[in-house]
Design a protein around this motif. Sequence first.
Motif, PDB file in Angstrom:
ATOM      1  N   GLY A  24       0.800  -1.218   0.000  1.00 50.88           N
ATOM      2  CA  GLY A  24       0.000   0.000   0.000  1.00 50.88           C
ATOM      3  C   GLY A  24       0.829   1.261   0.000  1.00 50.88           C
ATOM      4  O   GLY A  24       0.321   2.331   0.388  1.00 50.88           O
ATOM      5  N   LYS A  25       2.060   1.179  -0.417  1.00 50.76           N
ATOM      6  CA  LYS A  25       2.947   2.347  -0.459  1.00 50.76           C
ATOM      7  C   LYS A  25       3.668   2.379  -1.807  1.00 50.76           C
ATOM      8  O   LYS A  25       3.954   1.330  -2.396  1.00 50.76           O
ATOM      9  CB  LYS A  25       4.000   2.292   0.664  1.00 50.76           C
ATOM     10  CG  LYS A  25       3.413   2.170   2.073  1.00 50.76           C
ATOM     11  CD  LYS A  25       2.620   3.408   2.470  1.00 50.76           C
ATOM     12  CE  LYS A  25       2.060   3.248   3.894  1.00 50.76           C
ATOM     13  NZ  LYS A  25       1.241   4.415   4.282  1.00 50.76           N
ATOM     14  N   PRO A  26       3.974   3.580  -2.296  1.00 50.89           N
ATOM     15  CA  PRO A  26       4.700   3.676  -3.564  1.00 50.89           C
ATOM     16  C   PRO A  26       6.143   3.176  -3.415  1.00 50.89           C
ATOM     17  O   PRO A  26       6.770   3.326  -2.359  1.00 50.89           O
ATOM     18  CB  PRO A  26       4.661   5.165  -3.901  1.00 50.89           C
ATOM     19  CG  PRO A  26       4.422   5.848  -2.598  1.00 50.89           C
ATOM     20  CD  PRO A  26       3.616   4.916  -1.760  1.00 50.89           C
ATOM     21  N   ILE A  27       6.662   2.537  -4.461  1.00 50.34           N
ATOM     22  CA  ILE A  27       8.042   2.030  -4.472  1.00 50.34           C
ATOM     23  C   ILE A  27       8.793   2.730  -5.587  1.00 50.34           C
ATOM     24  O   ILE A  27       8.372   2.709  -6.748  1.00 50.34           O
ATOM     25  CB  ILE A  27       8.066   0.499  -4.685  1.00 50.34           C
ATOM     26  CG1 ILE A  27       7.321  -0.216  -3.539  1.00 50.34           C
ATOM     27  CG2 ILE A  27       9.495  -0.017  -4.780  1.00 50.34           C
ATOM     28  CD1 ILE A  27       7.149  -1.697  -3.755  1.00 50.34           C
ATOM     29  N   ARG A  28       9.894   3.339  -5.212  1.00 51.11           N
ATOM     30  CA  ARG A  28      10.714   4.070  -6.189  1.00 51.11           C
ATOM     31  C   ARG A  28      12.035   3.334  -6.383  1.00 51.11           C
ATOM     32  O   ARG A  28      12.599   2.761  -5.434  1.00 51.11           O
ATOM     33  CB  ARG A  28      10.956   5.495  -5.679  1.00 51.11           C
ATOM     34  CG  ARG A  28      11.649   6.419  -6.680  1.00 51.11           C
ATOM     35  CD  ARG A  28      11.394   7.892  -6.310  1.00 51.11           C
ATOM     36  NE  ARG A  28      11.778   8.178  -4.937  1.00 51.11           N
ATOM     37  CZ  ARG A  28      13.002   8.584  -4.565  1.00 51.11           C
ATOM     38  NH1 ARG A  28      13.951   8.718  -5.494  1.00 51.11           N
ATOM     39  NH2 ARG A  28      13.267   8.841  -3.302  1.00 51.11           N
ATOM     40  N   LEU A  29      12.547   3.335  -7.605  1.00 52.12           N
ATOM     41  CA  LEU A  29      13.793   2.639  -7.940  1.00 52.12           C
ATOM     42  C   LEU A  29      14.913   3.629  -8.222  1.00 52.12           C
ATOM     43  O   LEU A  29      14.686   4.675  -8.826  1.00 52.12           O
ATOM     44  CB  LEU A  29      13.595   1.734  -9.158  1.00 52.12           C
ATOM     45  CG  LEU A  29      12.463   0.702  -9.083  1.00 52.12           C
ATOM     46  CD1 LEU A  29      12.390  -0.096 -10.376  1.00 52.12           C
ATOM     47  CD2 LEU A  29      12.645  -0.221  -7.897  1.00 52.12           C
ATOM     48  N   GLN A  30      16.134   3.255  -7.782  1.00 59.31           N
ATOM     49  CA  GLN A  30      17.294   4.110  -8.043  1.00 59.31           C
ATOM     50  C   GLN A  30      18.499   3.229  -8.360  1.00 59.31           C
ATOM     51  O   GLN A  30      18.785   2.254  -7.647  1.00 59.31           O
ATOM     52  CB  GLN A  30      17.596   4.986  -6.817  1.00 59.31           C
ATOM     53  CG  GLN A  30      18.837   5.882  -6.992  1.00 59.31           C
ATOM     54  CD  GLN A  30      19.076   6.746  -5.771  1.00 59.31           C
ATOM     55  OE1 GLN A  30      18.151   7.347  -5.220  1.00 59.31           O
ATOM     56  NE2 GLN A  30      20.327   6.808  -5.334  1.00 59.31           N
ATOM     57  N   VAL A  31      19.214   3.549  -9.413  1.00 61.63           N
ATOM     58  CA  VAL A  31      20.395   2.785  -9.816  1.00 61.63           C
ATOM     59  C   VAL A  31      21.622   3.288  -9.067  1.00 61.63           C
ATOM     60  O   VAL A  31      21.851   4.499  -8.972  1.00 61.63           O
ATOM     61  CB  VAL A  31      20.623   2.890 -11.335  1.00 61.63           C
ATOM     62  CG1 VAL A  31      21.953   2.229 -11.724  1.00 61.63           C
ATOM     63  CG2 VAL A  31      19.479   2.273 -12.101  1.00 61.63           C
ATOM     64  N   GLU A  32      22.404   2.345  -8.533  1.00 63.74           N
ATOM     65  CA  GLU A  32      23.695   2.680  -7.924  1.00 63.74           C
ATOM     66  C   GLU A  32      24.775   1.935  -8.710  1.00 63.74           C
ATOM     67  O   GLU A  32      24.886   0.707  -8.641  1.00 63.74           O
ATOM     68  CB  GLU A  32      23.715   2.262  -6.447  1.00 63.74           C
ATOM     69  CG  GLU A  32      25.046   2.454  -5.764  1.00 63.74           C
ATOM     70  CD  GLU A  32      25.629   3.847  -5.948  1.00 63.74           C
ATOM     71  OE1 GLU A  32      26.656   3.965  -6.655  1.00 63.74           O
ATOM     72  OE2 GLU A  32      25.040   4.801  -5.414  1.00 63.74           O
ATOM     73  N   THR A  33      25.566   2.691  -9.455  1.00 65.43           N
ATOM     74  CA  THR A  33      26.544   2.068 -10.358  1.00 65.43           C
ATOM     75  C   THR A  33      27.666   1.353  -9.612  1.00 65.43           C
ATOM     76  O   THR A  33      28.331   0.486 -10.176  1.00 65.43           O
ATOM     77  CB  THR A  33      27.153   3.131 -11.285  1.00 65.43           C
ATOM     78  OG1 THR A  33      27.752   4.169 -10.500  1.00 65.43           O
ATOM     79  CG2 THR A  33      26.081   3.732 -12.191  1.00 65.43           C
ATOM     80  N   GLN A  34      27.906   1.707  -8.350  1.00 65.30           N
ATOM     81  CA  GLN A  34      28.996   1.092  -7.589  1.00 65.30           C
ATOM     82  C   GLN A  34      28.588  -0.244  -6.971  1.00 65.30           C
ATOM     83  O   GLN A  34      29.433  -0.954  -6.434  1.00 65.30           O
ATOM     84  CB  GLN A  34      29.465   2.047  -6.477  1.00 65.30           C
ATOM     85  CG  GLN A  34      30.024   3.367  -6.979  1.00 65.30           C
ATOM     86  CD  GLN A  34      31.228   3.179  -7.877  1.00 65.30           C
ATOM     87  OE1 GLN A  34      32.134   2.402  -7.562  1.00 65.30           O
ATOM     88  NE2 GLN A  34      31.238   3.862  -9.010  1.00 65.30           N
ATOM     89  N   TYR A  35      27.294  -0.566  -7.026  1.00 67.20           N
ATOM     90  CA  TYR A  35      26.823  -1.811  -6.415  1.00 67.20           C
ATOM     91  C   TYR A  35      27.118  -3.000  -7.340  1.00 67.20           C
ATOM     92  O   TYR A  35      27.005  -2.891  -8.567  1.00 67.20           O
ATOM     93  CB  TYR A  35      25.319  -1.759  -6.158  1.00 67.20           C
ATOM     94  CG  TYR A  35      24.924  -1.077  -4.864  1.00 67.20           C
ATOM     95  CD1 TYR A  35      25.820  -0.268  -4.172  1.00 67.20           C
ATOM     96  CD2 TYR A  35      23.645  -1.221  -4.336  1.00 67.20           C
ATOM     97  CE1 TYR A  35      25.447   0.369  -3.003  1.00 67.20           C
ATOM     98  CE2 TYR A  35      23.264  -0.601  -3.163  1.00 67.20           C
ATOM     99  CZ  TYR A  35      24.171   0.210  -2.497  1.00 67.20           C
ATOM    100  OH  TYR A  35      23.800   0.841  -1.332  1.00 67.20           O
ATOM    101  N   SER A  36      27.483  -4.125  -6.726  1.00 67.69           N
ATOM    102  CA  SER A  36      27.562  -5.364  -7.492  1.00 67.69           C
ATOM    103  C   SER A  36      26.140  -5.870  -7.736  1.00 67.69           C
ATOM    104  O   SER A  36      25.176  -5.348  -7.174  1.00 67.69           O
ATOM    105  CB  SER A  36      28.360  -6.421  -6.725  1.00 67.69           C
ATOM    106  OG  SER A  36      27.619  -6.885  -5.605  1.00 67.69           O
ATOM    107  N   GLN A  37      26.020  -6.903  -8.562  1.00 66.32           N
ATOM    108  CA  GLN A  37      24.690  -7.394  -8.913  1.00 66.32           C
ATOM    109  C   GLN A  37      23.913  -7.895  -7.704  1.00 66.32           C
ATOM    110  O   GLN A  37      22.681  -7.817  -7.673  1.00 66.32           O
ATOM    111  CB  GLN A  37      24.819  -8.523  -9.949  1.00 66.32           C
ATOM    112  CG  GLN A  37      23.482  -8.994 -10.516  1.00 66.32           C
ATOM    113  CD  GLN A  37      23.658  -9.748 -11.802  1.00 66.32           C
ATOM    114  OE1 GLN A  37      24.022  -9.161 -12.824  1.00 66.32           O
ATOM    115  NE2 GLN A  37      23.415 -11.047 -11.762  1.00 66.32           N
ATOM    116  N   GLU A  38      24.620  -8.380  -6.669  1.00 63.31           N
ATOM    117  CA  GLU A  38      23.934  -8.943  -5.508  1.00 63.31           C
ATOM    118  C   GLU A  38      23.589  -7.896  -4.455  1.00 63.31           C
ATOM    119  O   GLU A  38      22.844  -8.156  -3.526  1.00 63.31           O
ATOM    120  CB  GLU A  38      24.790 -10.033  -4.864  1.00 63.31           C
ATOM    121  CG  GLU A  38      24.935 -11.279  -5.731  1.00 63.31           C
ATOM    122  CD  GLU A  38      25.643 -12.406  -5.008  1.00 63.31           C
ATOM    123  OE1 GLU A  38      26.187 -12.155  -3.894  1.00 63.31           O
ATOM    124  OE2 GLU A  38      25.660 -13.528  -5.502  1.00 63.31           O
TER     125      GLU A  38
END
Length: 489
Positions: free
Chosen positions: A468-482
């Motif tokens: 019941g809450k909005p979900i926003r996505l953000q890319v972090e280029t320094q993160y590994s795939q996991e």
Amino acid sequence: MSEEILVNVTPRETRVALLENGVLQEVMIERSNSRGLVGNLYKGRVSRVLPGMQAAFIDIGLDRTAFLHASDIARSAHTESETPSASPANIRDLVQEGREILVQVLKDPLGTKGARLTTHISIPSRYLVYLPGGTGVGLSTRIENELERARLQGALSQFMESESPGGYIVRTAGEDASVDALRADMLFLSRLWESISVSSAQAKPGDLIHEDLPLPVRILRDMMSQGVEQVRVDFEATFQRMKDFAEHFIPELSPRVQHYTGRRPIFDLYGVDDEINRALERRVNLKSGGYLIIDQTEAMTTVDVNTGGFVGSRNLEETALKTNLEAARAIARQLRLRNLGGIIIIDFIDMDDEEHKRLVLTALERALAQDPAKNQVCEVSALGLVEMTRKRTRESLEHVLCEACPTCEGRGSLKTAETVCFDVFREILREAGQYEVQELLVIASQPVVDVLLDEESASLAEVEEMVGKPIRLQVETQYSQEQFDVVPT
């Protein structure tokens, strides 16, 4: 068989390559900040005695305490003057906590394990090994000529004095050595041991009493033989030190030590660096089209033999035999080149013919006979596997040159982007159930965000409806795939 030794020196690192008939067989690397400890003598202090393991931990001034097993303790370790007995003894009868003891490093620290120690001291020279706690004269098993063995036995026996305790072993390099050269080695070792004894009496626990020679000089002492056609060194100061050592101890072979002055790096000239890089890969291609897969783990090393693109010309059994015979020779070389030790399991291609199994086993043993490291090969098991052991005294090539991947932490695999998406969904449900939030921010790598917006977009919408809450996505280029974070806002 012609042998060449190449010595490549760069600031704080020395690399030695042994080539046989132009093919790289062995690589040794020594860095000034992590020199090997094997052969070094230390004044140690017993920190813990473990009766259940029949062993003790010894503080010799390193980061980790070293390991001393009861079988490596001379019965007369406090005097170091008697021949060690083979009968079992309780560790508590041999050492006591807090006691000071002179020890020698048998094996370098490997992984999380400390160094392996012994009190059976042995001090090598060019032709001999002196055993202060031993008696009599021993001979290298590689000296096979009976007349030469008798000559060496007699030559050393006539010089050994009853009032000077200790024993000697004639090394392989001692074959055909003159009586004067053997005598000179005995006098050198005797004086060296006297110096070590004085230093040991004055030293404090944790002190280094005697350090083995640096790698460039050590290879002259241990590997230089009539079969070595030349030793090429690309650094003048190291060349001069090796030349001086050779002229003093092996003058007949001194002309073979040469200074390489070419502009092209010496390892490039022989393709050694390319071979080293290939030795760090799991896969080893065979000329026939087959290949090996070599996996090194903490417990053992496994080698899997595959036919690959080799289909043979007759039948499956013949194809398996030819591939296995080629693999046996390649495996022996790879074990030596990669310096793999401990337990080794080889999964050859299945063969039904018992004679073929015997031929492959014989080929493996014959190829391993050239390896200076002690090894033992067992029969083919009921599962068709060949079990063997190879003595390990230093880190493997991979452990010297590489470290575990920080992304997969040594597992060799990563979770797929799809798998991480479902981890994200579970974490969203967990966070939403614990906190009062207005919005949930998912921070993840680009591949994971791409899957959330494409293949799993319907699943993301369903989760958003559940919380019941909005979900926003953000890319972090320094993160590994996991890697990902779910941040309540």
